[in-house]
Motif scaffolding. Structure first.
Motif, PDB file in Angstrom:
ATOM      1  N   PRO A 292       0.909  -1.405  -0.048  1.00  0.00           N
ATOM      2  CA  PRO A 292       0.249  -0.034   0.146  1.00  0.00           C
ATOM      3  C   PRO A 292       0.938   1.157   0.257  1.00  0.00           C
ATOM      4  O   PRO A 292       1.215   1.616   0.554  1.00  0.00           O
ATOM      5  N   GLN A 293       0.622   2.127  -1.099  1.00  0.00           N
ATOM      6  CA  GLN A 293       1.302   3.568  -0.912  1.00  0.00           C
ATOM      7  C   GLN A 293       1.205   4.351  -0.529  1.00  0.00           C
ATOM      8  O   GLN A 293      -0.457   4.873  -0.240  1.00  0.00           O
ATOM      9  N   CYS A 294       1.457   5.715  -0.032  1.00  0.00           N
ATOM     10  CA  CYS A 294       1.167   6.503   1.103  1.00  0.00           C
ATOM     11  C   CYS A 294       0.710   7.430  -0.354  1.00  0.00           C
ATOM     12  O   CYS A 294       0.588   9.106  -0.432  1.00  0.00           O
ATOM     13  N   CYS A 295       1.633   7.392  -1.504  1.00  0.00           N
ATOM     14  CA  CYS A 295       1.558   8.755  -2.182  1.00  0.00           C
ATOM     15  C   CYS A 295       1.904   8.247  -4.251  1.00  0.00           C
ATOM     16  O   CYS A 295       2.649   6.856  -3.789  1.00  0.00           O
ATOM     17  N   HIS A 296       0.810   9.183  -5.073  1.00  0.00           N
ATOM     18  CA  HIS A 296       0.855   8.536  -6.066  1.00  0.00           C
ATOM     19  C   HIS A 296       2.520   8.541  -6.459  1.00  0.00           C
ATOM     20  O   HIS A 296       3.835   9.131  -6.351  1.00  0.00           O
ATOM     21  N   PRO A 297       2.863   7.419  -6.763  1.00  0.00           N
ATOM     22  CA  PRO A 297       4.476   7.163  -7.717  1.00  0.00           C
ATOM     23  C   PRO A 297       4.527   8.240  -8.748  1.00  0.00           C
ATOM     24  O   PRO A 297       4.275   8.882 -10.043  1.00  0.00           O
ATOM     25  N   MET A 298       5.203   8.794  -8.593  1.00  0.00           N
ATOM     26  CA  MET A 298       6.118   9.800  -9.736  1.00  0.00           C
ATOM     27  C   MET A 298       7.094   9.860  -9.748  1.00  0.00           C
ATOM     28  O   MET A 298       8.834   8.979  -9.515  1.00  0.00           O
ATOM     29  N   LEU A 299       7.566   9.756 -11.028  1.00  0.00           N
ATOM     30  CA  LEU A 299       8.967  10.172 -11.859  1.00  0.00           C
ATOM     31  C   LEU A 299       8.519  11.161 -13.423  1.00  0.00           C
ATOM     32  O   LEU A 299       7.790  10.544 -14.449  1.00  0.00           O
ATOM     33  N   SER A 300       9.350  12.108 -13.276  1.00  0.00           N
ATOM     34  CA  SER A 300       9.077  12.907 -14.526  1.00  0.00           C
ATOM     35  C   SER A 300      10.345  13.622 -15.282  1.00  0.00           C
ATOM     36  O   SER A 300      11.835  14.023 -14.444  1.00  0.00           O
ATOM     37  N   ALA A 301      10.627  13.845 -16.284  1.00  0.00           N
ATOM     38  CA  ALA A 301      11.793  14.332 -16.498  1.00  0.00           C
ATOM     39  C   ALA A 301      11.439  15.186 -18.208  1.00  0.00           C
ATOM     40  O   ALA A 301      10.166  15.402 -18.410  1.00  0.00           O
TER      41      ALA A 301
ATOM     42  N   THR B 120      13.074  13.813 -11.559  1.00  0.00           N
ATOM     43  CA  THR B 120      12.883  13.270 -10.241  1.00  0.00           C
ATOM     44  C   THR B 120      11.842  12.281  -9.977  1.00  0.00           C
ATOM     45  O   THR B 120      11.042  12.434 -11.559  1.00  0.00           O
ATOM     46  N   MET B 121      11.673  11.469  -9.049  1.00  0.00           N
ATOM     47  CA  MET B 121      11.608  11.219  -9.150  1.00  0.00           C
ATOM     48  C   MET B 121      10.768  10.564  -7.580  1.00  0.00           C
ATOM     49  O   MET B 121      12.182  10.855  -6.551  1.00  0.00           O
ATOM     50  N   ALA B 122       9.709   9.958  -6.796  1.00  0.00           N
ATOM     51  CA  ALA B 122       9.572   9.319  -5.828  1.00  0.00           C
ATOM     52  C   ALA B 122       8.557   8.662  -5.553  1.00  0.00           C
ATOM     53  O   ALA B 122       7.929   8.217  -6.564  1.00  0.00           O
ATOM     54  N   TYR B 123       8.596   7.455  -4.398  1.00  0.00           N
ATOM     55  CA  TYR B 123       8.229   5.975  -4.636  1.00  0.00           C
ATOM     56  C   TYR B 123       7.979   6.115  -2.635  1.00  0.00           C
ATOM     57  O   TYR B 123       9.195   6.494  -1.652  1.00  0.00           O
ATOM     58  N   GLY B 124       6.708   6.252  -2.853  1.00  0.00           N
ATOM     59  CA  GLY B 124       6.291   5.921  -1.331  1.00  0.00           C
ATOM     60  C   GLY B 124       5.148   4.781  -1.094  1.00  0.00           C
ATOM     61  O   GLY B 124       4.288   4.423  -1.280  1.00  0.00           O
TER      62      GLY B 124
ATOM     63  N   GLN C 146       3.437   2.851   2.975  1.00  0.00           N
ATOM     64  CA  GLN C 146       2.349   3.298   3.738  1.00  0.00           C
ATOM     65  C   GLN C 146       3.804   3.064   4.932  1.00  0.00           C
ATOM     66  O   GLN C 146       4.573   2.739   5.469  1.00  0.00           O
ATOM     67  N   GLY C 147       4.186   4.238   5.386  1.00  0.00           N
ATOM     68  CA  GLY C 147       5.578   4.521   6.484  1.00  0.00           C
ATOM     69  C   GLY C 147       7.008   4.731   5.736  1.00  0.00           C
ATOM     70  O   GLY C 147       7.903   4.960   6.704  1.00  0.00           O
ATOM     71  N   SER C 148       6.681   4.952   4.542  1.00  0.00           N
ATOM     72  CA  SER C 148       8.457   5.656   4.139  1.00  0.00           C
ATOM     73  C   SER C 148       7.602   6.614   2.788  1.00  0.00           C
ATOM     74  O   SER C 148       6.729   6.271   2.075  1.00  0.00           O
ATOM     75  N   LEU C 149       8.874   7.291   2.898  1.00  0.00           N
ATOM     76  CA  LEU C 149       8.786   7.643   1.616  1.00  0.00           C
ATOM     77  C   LEU C 149      10.103   8.482   1.216  1.00  0.00           C
ATOM     78  O   LEU C 149      11.151   8.265   1.614  1.00  0.00           O
ATOM     79  N   ASN C 150      10.834   8.160  -0.658  1.00  0.00           N
ATOM     80  CA  ASN C 150      12.021   8.107  -0.645  1.00  0.00           C
ATOM     81  C   ASN C 150      11.523   8.805  -2.191  1.00  0.00           C
ATOM     82  O   ASN C 150      11.038   8.874  -3.191  1.00  0.00           O
ATOM     83  N   ALA C 151      12.313   9.711  -2.160  1.00  0.00           N
ATOM     84  CA  ALA C 151      12.569  11.154  -3.327  1.00  0.00           C
ATOM     85  C   ALA C 151      14.736  11.313  -4.118  1.00  0.00           C
ATOM     86  O   ALA C 151      15.227  11.205  -3.036  1.00  0.00           O
ATOM     87  N   ARG C 152      14.463  11.413  -5.789  1.00  0.00           N
ATOM     88  CA  ARG C 152      16.361  12.160  -5.492  1.00  0.00           C
ATOM     89  C   ARG C 152      15.162  12.397  -6.672  1.00  0.00           C
ATOM     90  O   ARG C 152      14.352  12.906  -7.461  1.00  0.00           O
ATOM     91  N   ALA C 153      16.605  13.665  -7.058  1.00  0.00           N
ATOM     92  CA  ALA C 153      16.092  14.228  -8.486  1.00  0.00           C
ATOM     93  C   ALA C 153      17.913  14.810  -8.798  1.00  0.00           C
ATOM     94  O   ALA C 153      18.548  14.795  -8.572  1.00  0.00           O
ATOM     95  N   GLY C 154      18.246  15.036 -10.034  1.00  0.00           N
ATOM     96  CA  GLY C 154      18.922  14.871 -11.121  1.00  0.00           C
ATOM     97  C   GLY C 154      19.135  16.051 -12.157  1.00  0.00           C
ATOM     98  O   GLY C 154      18.226  15.743 -13.053  1.00  0.00           O
ATOM     99  N   PHE C 155      20.663  15.217 -12.941  1.00  0.00           N
ATOM    100  CA  PHE C 155      20.084  15.255 -14.596  1.00  0.00           C
ATOM    101  C   PHE C 155      20.777  14.014 -14.562  1.00  0.00           C
ATOM    102  O   PHE C 155      21.677  13.320 -14.347  1.00  0.00           O
ATOM    103  N   LEU C 156      20.315  13.830 -16.095  1.00  0.00           N
ATOM    104  CA  LEU C 156      20.466  12.222 -16.783  1.00  0.00           C
ATOM    105  C   LEU C 156      21.585  13.053 -17.936  1.00  0.00           C
ATOM    106  O   LEU C 156      21.644  12.586 -18.647  1.00  0.00           O
ATOM    107  N   VAL C 157      23.189  12.866 -17.285  1.00  0.00           N
ATOM    108  CA  VAL C 157      24.362  12.837 -17.872  1.00  0.00           C
ATOM    109  C   VAL C 157      25.236  12.306 -16.904  1.00  0.00           C
ATOM    110  O   VAL C 157      25.250  12.103 -15.893  1.00  0.00           O
ATOM    111  N   GLU C 158      26.607  12.350 -17.955  1.00  0.00           N
ATOM    112  CA  GLU C 158      27.543  11.172 -17.244  1.00  0.00           C
ATOM    113  C   GLU C 158      28.374  12.525 -16.219  1.00  0.00           C
ATOM    114  O   GLU C 158      29.638  12.321 -15.665  1.00  0.00           O
ATOM    115  N   ASP C 159      28.799  13.297 -16.965  1.00  0.00           N
ATOM    116  CA  ASP C 159      29.038  14.809 -16.386  1.00  0.00           C
ATOM    117  C   ASP C 159      29.231  16.400 -16.686  1.00  0.00           C
ATOM    118  O   ASP C 159      27.765  16.628 -17.343  1.00  0.00           O
TER     119      ASP C 159
END
Length: 314
Positions: A89-98, A121-125, A127-140
């Protein structure tokens, strides 16, 4: 908020008022459960913390899978499948957009093609947790859009320093205001756009309440489950960077109980603490229990697979 302000449908409130008659007013009693100082849901027992650690293991591993497997040319939906969403069970909708939608932060994935150089950016939660990260799809940095090749120096490095200060400040007995101050001393400038509380309590709902605000004298307690959740909103081509991960605070007795009753969870917690201290150089108090499988792991360039921020010289 006034005690008579209610967040429930009017027909229910009106019915309760009619039943009460002249005997009194209908008041909002949410603080009994949700007050960040002493609400019944603010302090968790070992069983609940173990359930939250289980949830965070899955949601953080889902983001780790994306960081390891995402490629240009995928659709957002293909990348999101790497999260391994499995029916918990999720605590929010899955997020991923570029690309152009990433600036909104909250969109669900769709059939947009992810391109090299995109902000993401993306996030996955669960119930009891949520994790998120954001950045750029590059090597350097050379692959970043023109004008922001100093993305790491200008945004990511000071942001990571603020997260490190958060982790090294948080602990039992620490007032929430100290966490707010630690973050804003690093990235309080208007450029960073940190407007939300830099940290909050989590429960089955993703954001239960927050003791972290300017001047807060609410002292953190053993049994609290907390999220480091510091979101820069620059509103510029620098986009954002982001860590959201969960921890628990546990005094010696609670740590011993978790270790004895939930040994697999305890082994994961110990491994995460070792990674944060030995690899990233973050000094943790003994009561800080990381629940994320990517604890404080912040890669600015998602195609440089295992490159991430760390504290220099430790």
């Amino acid at each position: 908020m006034a005690k008579t302000t209610l967040d429930l449908p009017s027909f229910i409130a009106d019915t309760l008022r009619s039943l009460a008659g002249d005997r009194g007013v209908i008041v909002n009693a949410a603080n009994l459960l949700m007050n960040p100082a002493d609400g019944l849901r603010a302090i968790n027992e070992a069983d609940q913390l173990a359930a939250f650690e289980f949830a965070a293991t899955y949601s953080s591993q889902g983001l780790r899978n994306v960081l390891q497997g995402i490629e240009p040319g995928m659709t957002e939906l293909q990348a999101a499948r790497l999260m391994g969403i499995n029916g918990l069970p999720q605590c929010c909708h899955p997020m991923l957009s570029a690309g152009r939608r990433a600036a909104y932060g909250l969109p669900s994935p769709r059939l947009e093609i992810i391109k090299r150089g995109d902000p993401i950016t993306m996030a996955y939660g669960i119930q009891g947790s949520l994790n998120a990260r954001a950045g750029f799809l590059v090597e350097d940095a050379a692959e970043l859009p023109r004008g922001i090749q100093d993305y790491v120096e200008k945004l990511v490095a000071p942001y990571f320093c603020a997260v490190v200060d958060w982790y090294e400040t948080v602990g039992i007995g620490v007032p929430g205001g100290a966490l707010w101050q630690a973050v804003h001393e690093r990235i309080g400038d208007r450029f960073f756009g940190v407007a939300l509380n830099p940290g909050h309590l989590i429960h089955i709902d993703e954001w239960m309440h927050s003791p972290v605000f300017s001047g807060s004298d609410i002292r953190l307690k053993s049994g609290m489950a907390l999220q480091v959740d510091i979101i820069p909103a620059t509103g510029t081509d620098y986009f954002t960077t982001n860590i959201e991960d969960g921890i628990a605070l546990a005094d010696e007795a609670l740590r011993e109980e978790i270790a004895a009753r939930f040994p697999e969870a305890w082994r994961r917690i110990e491994a995460r603490r070792a990674f944060m201290t030995g690899v990233l150089g973050i000094r943790l108090k003994p009561e800080v229990l990381p629940f994320s499988n990517i604890p404080a792991f912040l890669p600015p360039f998602w195609l440089s697979r295992n490159s991430a921020m760390a504290v220099a010289g430790r």
